[in-house]
Design an enzyme around this catalytic site. Sequence first.
Site, PDB file in Angstrom:
ATOM      1  N   ARG A   1      16.435  15.466  13.679  1.00  0.00           N
ATOM      2  CA  ARG A   1      16.729  16.887  13.845  1.00  0.00           C
ATOM      3  C   ARG A   1      18.034  17.282  13.149  1.00  0.00           C
ATOM      4  NH1 ARG A   1      14.458  19.426  18.254  1.00  0.00           N
ATOM      5  NH2 ARG A   1      15.473  21.265  17.386  1.00  0.00           N
TER       6      ARG A   1
ATOM      7  N   LYS B   1      -1.155  11.177   0.866  1.00  0.00           N
ATOM      8  CA  LYS B   1      -0.177  10.654  -0.107  1.00  0.00           C
ATOM      9  C   LYS B   1      -0.545  11.039  -1.537  1.00  0.00           C
ATOM     10  CE  LYS B   1      -0.849   6.377   1.129  1.00  0.00           C
ATOM     11  NZ  LYS B   1      -1.820   6.612   2.212  1.00  0.00           N
TER      12      LYS B   1
ATOM     13  N   HIS C   1       0.854  -1.179   0.000  1.00  0.00           N
ATOM     14  CA  HIS C   1       0.000   0.000   0.000  1.00  0.00           C
ATOM     15  C   HIS C   1       0.891   1.229   0.000  1.00  0.00           C
ATOM     16  CE1 HIS C   1      -3.421   2.563   0.763  1.00  0.00           C
ATOM     17  NE2 HIS C   1      -2.793   3.099   1.794  1.00  0.00           N
TER      18      HIS C   1
ATOM     19  N   ASP D   1      -1.973   3.754  -4.320  1.00  0.00           N
ATOM     20  CA  ASP D   1      -2.700   2.803  -3.477  1.00  0.00           C
ATOM     21  C   ASP D   1      -2.099   1.410  -3.563  1.00  0.00           C
ATOM     22  OD1 ASP D   1      -4.596   2.019  -1.622  1.00  0.00           O
ATOM     23  OD2 ASP D   1      -6.020   1.418  -3.163  1.00  0.00           O
TER      24      ASP D   1
END
Length: 319
Positions: A255, A170, A149, A188
Amino acid sequence: MSKKLISKTIKIAVRTVLGKFPNKVLYLGDIKNNYISSPSVNRAGLQLASGPNKSFTKINSLILWGVNENNYLASLSTDSERIKHISNVLKLYPPLIILCNGFTYFSLIEKISRKYKTTIVTSQLHSHQLYLSISGWLNLNLAEYVMLHGTVIYMSGIGILIRGESGVGKSEVALQLIKHGALFIADDAVEIANIGFRLFARPTKISKTFLEVRGIGLINIARMFGISTIKKSTHIDIIIDLVNTQNLSRQYFERIGNIQKYETLLGVNVPHYNIPVTYGRDISNMIEIVINDYKLKSEGYNSAEEYITNYNSVLKRKK
């Protein structure tokens, strides 16, 4: 979670293979029933050189014969010997033999092939040229795929698998990237295979060219933006997970980025990025930055490492 496709024998019709490169048919065998089911390209040297051997099984791959095989046959003293050695291969019923540039024993091959119904064609290309082109195509089409998926796009020479929970955006992100020059592969349902320790992705037969946009529904990318925005398949260079931070009480996100993260998918280590999705954030822009970051790291440059080096040099001067 990946899902293995329904197990079945994957095979390609000989007629389909013949349409992929220039050739001249020397003998058209049982082309309706001859299929190639092995991605390997066989030179059949052992079978050619040896006598009848029960340990050899039916050949399900195409065979290339060129200069080396021609030289071997030329080393034999009579045509009867040559026919015997060629027959050793044809007795294994290969679906297709391609006689490349440098092979000259056409009449012998044609005569024997009629008995075994093997299709024989000639090509002006050298065997190594055909090997490089045909073997890659066969591997792509005979590989065992699994279904995932996600959404796959191709941008700036990079194949990207975008994943995330339903509703995270998405498809909308893919649509924005297509407007910025990306090519659409699948949405998909995506089929992915490990071919030579590299991932390749393609759409399912049902979902190709279609993208689901919430609030609008299914749209045909090829019809709406043009066939030039579609790519049939791509290698996967990056995996990006879109993470909806509203559903998480606490989530760690990168980060500094001095160490490239990877995910193992189908046995292949692929660079992996987590992108937090928050209100008002331009995710398509973030993905374009990911692409550039990946390219820079691939070329040996790491922004975070340069920052850390500069930071440490400043600390040393202050001491």
